[in-house]
Design an enzyme around this catalytic site. Structure first.
Site, mmCIF file in Angstrom:
data_model
loop_
_atom_site.group_PDB
_atom_site.id
_atom_site.type_symbol
_atom_site.label_atom_id
_atom_site.label_comp_id
_atom_site.label_asym_id
_atom_site.label_seq_id
_atom_site.Cartn_x
_atom_site.Cartn_y
_atom_site.Cartn_z
ATOM 1 N N GLY A 1 0.881 -1.138 0.044
ATOM 2 C CA GLY A 1 0.070 0.053 -0.118
ATOM 3 C C GLY A 1 0.817 1.235 -0.036
ATOM 4 O O GLY A 1 2.007 1.092 0.339
ATOM 5 N N PRO A 2 0.238 2.432 -0.318
ATOM 6 C CA PRO A 2 0.962 3.661 -0.155
ATOM 7 C C PRO A 2 1.595 3.900 1.233
ATOM 8 O O PRO A 2 1.164 3.355 2.048
ATOM 9 C CB PRO A 2 0.046 4.723 -0.589
ATOM 10 C CG PRO A 2 -1.441 3.841 -1.174
ATOM 11 C CD PRO A 2 -1.308 2.501 -0.341
ATOM 12 N N HIS B 1 -6.124 35.179 -10.786
ATOM 13 C CA HIS B 1 -5.776 33.715 -11.371
ATOM 14 C C HIS B 1 -6.689 32.769 -10.361
ATOM 15 O O HIS B 1 -7.208 31.903 -10.795
ATOM 16 C CB HIS B 1 -4.238 33.505 -11.099
ATOM 17 C CG HIS B 1 -3.773 32.388 -11.197
ATOM 18 N ND1 HIS B 1 -3.246 32.016 -12.670
ATOM 19 C CD2 HIS B 1 -3.950 31.100 -10.609
ATOM 20 C CE1 HIS B 1 -2.832 30.504 -12.685
ATOM 21 N NE2 HIS B 1 -3.414 29.999 -11.423
ATOM 22 N N GLU B 2 -6.524 33.184 -9.016
ATOM 23 C CA GLU B 2 -7.499 32.277 -8.178
ATOM 24 C C GLU B 2 -8.818 32.247 -8.294
ATOM 25 O O GLU B 2 -9.472 31.558 -8.007
ATOM 26 C CB GLU B 2 -6.841 32.637 -6.560
ATOM 27 C CG GLU B 2 -5.246 32.381 -6.291
ATOM 28 C CD GLU B 2 -4.866 31.119 -6.597
ATOM 29 O OE1 GLU B 2 -5.856 29.963 -6.512
ATOM 30 O OE2 GLU B 2 -3.681 30.822 -7.021
#
EC number: 3.4.24.-
Length: 639
Positions: A230-231, A453-454
């Site tokens: 698993g990770p 941008h955001e």
């Protein structure tokens, strides 16, 4: 200056190296000075002895093997010629012997010479009295000191202490740490939240060892091993610790790198020793963490060739797990997050009979993990763990533990008596985005560009059905980013093309907003471009979601493609892939521009609020855009 202010003298700390240096200095002194430091100036030659004997200056001669000790009479001792030997080193009268004759020559001739001198009255006394030759003993001292010093260093190096040099004589011994019922292991399965499927299989392995007859009576065999895959941070090692706490059998724990050593044959020797110890204490469990350090596929790397020592270690591990010399009632647990590089012979049934996948926790499991890590914290009453679980999609168990710890530190920094909801939100922001940099110098034009941008991300994601709902947007610099937007993605098991395209369009919303507002773009969209390029490439080359390429995947789950110099497709196909990736990205970029052109006024309004407040939330978008038509809660109310 008062006595209290007088600095105390520094104590000289004893260093064992002083002993070694002293021994070496003594040895060097003895070898350099030799016999001269002991015998001179009393050493005489044969001609001098004959002269003193003829003059009647000698009182007694004692012959010792090839040497002669000479005692002078009172007449000689009063002579200035013998002043140096008349007294000892303390200034007292020297009782003798006063002179030494190293080589007496032929024994018979020398004895005849003494007899003639005694007969003529020139020598009162002589005898042959062998005695201990201190000169020989002193000469041997350096050899004795070297032997003692060598024995001391050997014992020091063969000590069982951890570390490189301390293991030189135990280098082939296993480094596994043994846990048994006498050890105080407090972690049990109750401390492992979530991971229900993995816990069930691990608990069954413990039950195999506690009550093997229950399974063997029906003709079944106890599994040889289980591989936890698993990770990182999902709880593989924690599960193994819980096994150590639950099992009433010896538990050997070590890392895969503990087998690796610079000396040839050490790894295989340690594997043999480990299984020998486990067999002696069977039934037993062996846990090997990060087994990919030693279990990597043999000969996979074509560029540098296989590592013979590592491969020998792996071969020995394969033999011990399932060979002619099998070990009964010894189960091997192993953990790795790189199962794709493990050797196929190691993965087969009969060695690792079970592969237990430990995945990232879902929202229900995250709630359980939060409850475990919140227990030792001083928190406010009625803290909403469901809300915390929703705010941490994609977080592993280790990440959640870090969030709880970071929240406690933030609350302590603010001098709070209890950790509240806002502290956890700040902790998530800190971990995901990095530390706030409010003192970073940003010009007004840059601040407006960041806000546009955001706001572009927020606007496009609000207008798309499958884009993740917004949580908050900020233009306060964090880490390496100048602004950030937090979303609450829906946890899906499968993803459809329209969902991926909506996510790509929302990601391109930032650059599209710059184009719509300023008529030009900037370098601020680097991370966005990286993300959409990765998504577009996955759609075309991995998931088979492109019409031109068709139902073909170039993904290699074995991991061998990374060692190949050639691509698994032709140059013509590579050109088509590049064109399709570019087309996908550009189409979503134009789609984002169209959405923002329609909502340009609302985009600027949202950016102005961002510039003023620096942070906006979901409520601010609802105030400008109205309720999101794709909101599930809204759809449920309408129905």
């Amino acid at each position: 200056m008062s006595k209290d202010n007088i600095p105390s003298p520094k104590k000289v700390r004893f260093n064992p190296m002083w002993i070694y240096l002293s021994v070496i200095a003594v040895i060097l002194f003895i070898y350099v000075t030799g016999d001269n430091a002991i015998k001179d100036p009393s050493k005489i030659t044969s001609s001098s002895f004959n002269e003193f004997l003829d003059k009647g200056l000698i009182a007694k001669v004692v012959v010792n093997k090839t040497q002669a000790d000479i005692y002078l009479n009172d007449t000689a001792l009063k002579d200035k010629y013998f002043a140096k030997v008349a007294k000892d080193v303390f200034g007292n009268p020297n009782k003798g012997p006063h002179l030494f004759l190293d080589e007496i020559g032929n024994d018979e001739l020398f004895q005849k010479k003494l007899e003639q001198a005694k007969a003529s009255g020139k020598l009162p006394e002589f005898n042959f009295a062998p005695k201990t030759n201190w000169i020989d003993i002193i000469t041997i001292i350096p050899i004795i000191l070297l032997i003692v010093f060598g024995i001391f260093m050997m014992r020091r190096m063969s000590s069982t202490g951890a570390g490189g040099g301390g293991q030189i004589f135990n280098i082939g011994k296993s480094k596994a740490k043994l846990f048994d019922e006498k050890n105080d292991i407090k972690i049990t399965f109750k401390d492992v939240a979530g991971l229900e499927g993995a816990k069930e299989e691990i608990q069954e392995i413990v039950e195999f060892l506690k009550n093997p007859e229950k399974y063997t009576n029906l003709g079944g065999k106890i599994p040889k091993g289980a591989l936890l895959v698993g990770p990182p941070g999902t709880g593989k090692t924690l599960l193994a610790k819980a096994v150590a706490g639950e099992a009433k059998v010896p538990f050997f724990s070590l890392s895969g790198s503990d087998f690796v050593e610079m000396f040839v044959g050490v790894g295989a020797s340690r594997v043999r020793d480990l299984f020998k110890q486990a067999k002696e204490k069977s039934p037993a469990i062996i846990f090997i963490d990060e087994i990919d350090a030693v279990g990597r596929a043999r000969g996979k790397n074509n560029m540098s060739g296989g590592n013979d020592e590592r491969e020998n270690t792996l071969n020995q591990l394969l033999t011990e797990m399932d060979g002619f010399g099998t070990n009964s009632n010894v189960i091997v647990l192993a953990a790795t997050n790189r199962s794709d590089v493990l050797d196929k012979a190691l993965m087969r049934a009969g060695r690792f009979d079970r592969q237990i996948f430990v995945d990232l926790p879902d929202i229900r499991e995250r709630k359980e993990i939060f409850e475990v890590h919140l227990a030792p914290l001083k928190k406010i009453e009625n803290l909403d763990t469901d809300f915390l679980a929703k705010q941490t999609p994609g977080f592993s168990g280790a990440d959640i533990a870090n969030v709880c710890n970071e929240a406690a530190l933030i609350a302590a920094r603010k001098n709070k008596e209890a950790v509240d909801k806002q502290d956890f939100l700040d902790a998530v922001d800190r971990i995901v985005g990095g530390l706030e940099k409010k003192n970073k110098i940003i010009t007004p034009d840059e601040k407006k560009a960041i806000a546009i941008h955001e706001a572009g991300h927020a606007t496009v994601s609000w207008m798309l059905e499958h884009a993740a709902p917004l949580v908050k947007v900020t233009i306060v610099p964090r880490g390496q980013s100048l602004g950030a937007a937090w979303y609450l993605p829906e946890e899906r098991q499968i993803v459809r093309p329209d969902q991926m395209l909506d996510e790509m369009c929302a990601t391109m919303g930032g650059r599209a907003a710059e184009h719509v507002t300023f008529g030009k773009i900037s370098t601020g969209a680097l991370s966005d471009l990286e993300k959409v390029t990765r998504q577009a490439r996955a759609m075309v080359t991995i998931y088979g979601l492109n019409d031109k390429i068709g139902n073909v995947t170039y993904y290699d789950s074995t991991g061998q493609s990374e060692y190949n110099f050639s691509k698994p497709y032709s140059e013509e196909t590579a050109k088509v892939i590049d064109e399709e990736i570019s087309t996908l990205i550009e189409s979503q970029y134009q789609r984002a521009i169209e959405i923002l052109e329609v909502n340009k006024d609302k985009l600027n309004q949202l950016a102005d609020i961002l510039i003023d407040k620096e942070v906006i939330f979901k409520d601010d978008l609802e105030h400008i855009f109205g309720k999101r038509p794709f909101d599930k809660n809204l759809q449920e109310e309408a129905s």
